[in-house]
Design an enzyme around this catalytic site. Sequence first.
Site, PDB file in Angstrom:
ATOM      1  N   LYS A 159       0.898  -1.164   0.000  1.00  0.00           N
ATOM      2  CA  LYS A 159       0.000   0.000   0.000  1.00  0.00           C
ATOM      3  C   LYS A 159       0.932   1.208   0.000  1.00  0.00           C
ATOM      4  O   LYS A 159       1.248   1.789   1.043  1.00  0.00           O
ATOM      5  CB  LYS A 159      -0.941  -0.030   1.203  1.00  0.00           C
TER       6      LYS A 159
HETATM    7  N1  PMP Z   1      -7.771  -1.317  -3.178  1.00  0.00           N
HETATM    8  C1  PMP Z   1      -7.268  -0.064  -3.049  1.00  0.00           C
HETATM    9  C2  PMP Z   1      -6.603   0.568  -4.217  1.00  0.00           C
HETATM   10  C3  PMP Z   1      -7.386   0.602  -1.829  1.00  0.00           C
HETATM   11  O1  PMP Z   1      -6.898   1.829  -1.690  1.00  0.00           O
HETATM   12  C4  PMP Z   1      -8.043  -0.031  -0.751  1.00  0.00           C
HETATM   13  C5  PMP Z   1      -8.166   0.678   0.553  1.00  0.00           C
HETATM   14  N2  PMP Z   1      -7.012   0.467   1.344  1.00  0.00           N
HETATM   15  C6  PMP Z   1      -8.550  -1.319  -0.936  1.00  0.00           C
HETATM   16  C7  PMP Z   1      -8.402  -1.934  -2.162  1.00  0.00           C
HETATM   17  C8  PMP Z   1      -9.262  -2.033   0.176  1.00  0.00           C
HETATM   18  O2  PMP Z   1      -8.370  -2.357   1.198  1.00  0.00           O
HETATM   19  P1  PMP Z   1      -8.837  -2.478   2.717  1.00  0.00           P
HETATM   20  O3  PMP Z   1     -10.100  -3.277   2.718  1.00  0.00           O
HETATM   21  O4  PMP Z   1      -7.719  -3.198   3.364  1.00  0.00           O
HETATM   22  O5  PMP Z   1      -9.068  -1.117   3.215  1.00  0.00           O
END
Ligand code: PMP
Length: 295
Positions: A159
């Site tokens: 991320k």
């Molecule tokens: N894809 C992207 C590009 C994101 O930014 C997020 C948010 N973090 C997610 C998927 C979903 O991730 P999460 O459920 O861990 O927040």
Amino acid sequence: MSLVPFDDRDGWIWLDGQFVAWREAKVHVLTHGLHYSSAVFEGERMYGGEIYKLTEHTERLFKSAEILDFEIPFTVAEIDQACKDTCAKNGLTDAYVRPIAWRGSEMIGVSAQDTKIHVAVAVWEWPSYFSPAEKAKGIRMCWAKYKRPSPETEPVHAKATGLYMICTISKHAAEKEGYTDAMMLDYRGYVAESTGSNVFFVKDGVLHTPTPDCFLNGITRQSVIALAKAKGFEVVERHIKPEELAGFTECFVVGTAAEVTPVSQIGEYNFTPGNISLSLMDDYAKMVRRELQPA
Ligand code: PMP
């Protein structure tokens, strides 16, 4: 929407192990993270005094840093505690939590071996990414111009801030045309994810969701799969071609910020928020508030 700038608010931000007054939590313009995207972050939510899947998020932050070849100078337990303490210090029990780690200013250039690693945690009130009215009728999305890159092109499982460049461009283009968000395909042309959430489709009572082999396997995505399976639904993770969207009746996106949000349109394809999307939306809302046992 509040337009109070994020650098001009009251409160406290945890920065490198200490609380600093919100407006003083600054970085220099010559910061490696700003110039070369050497930064990783998290997005978490605290519901009624507890951060949902806190340690999973913190562990992902550390994993993202490791993928970007830097080491966070704290332990997972210390960052977990910093997230909790920052909510408490700001008097919040329902909040969005944003930890971020980045390379500092000791070196500016592609090579940055000797930069200091900084970490901050900021928290703020953020009720819902989409309005309740938008949620009930489903959000409208267009197709994004950019595609999620191959794992051979970018560190797709981190991320990392740099991976959001194509998300912001795509989301802005969508908003300019009156859509709420954009759906991205991947480098092979399969349906991938939105600019900030994962996607699910429904057909004949079965859930279908793209295999996360070139994008984030979201923590919400994993929770929703477990929740759906616990409710007796079959969940199929597979590659999904865009033309298959014609055969799906329901669609919803999931993420920490988006939670579970029904979708009514992606480009030329329409969906009707139905029982499965709406019941998972309700169950997820209850689960994060501990009103329903986690699946
Ligand atoms: N894809 C992207 C590009 C994101 O930014 C997020 C948010 N973090 C997610 C998927 C979903 O991730 P999460 O459920 O861990 O927040």
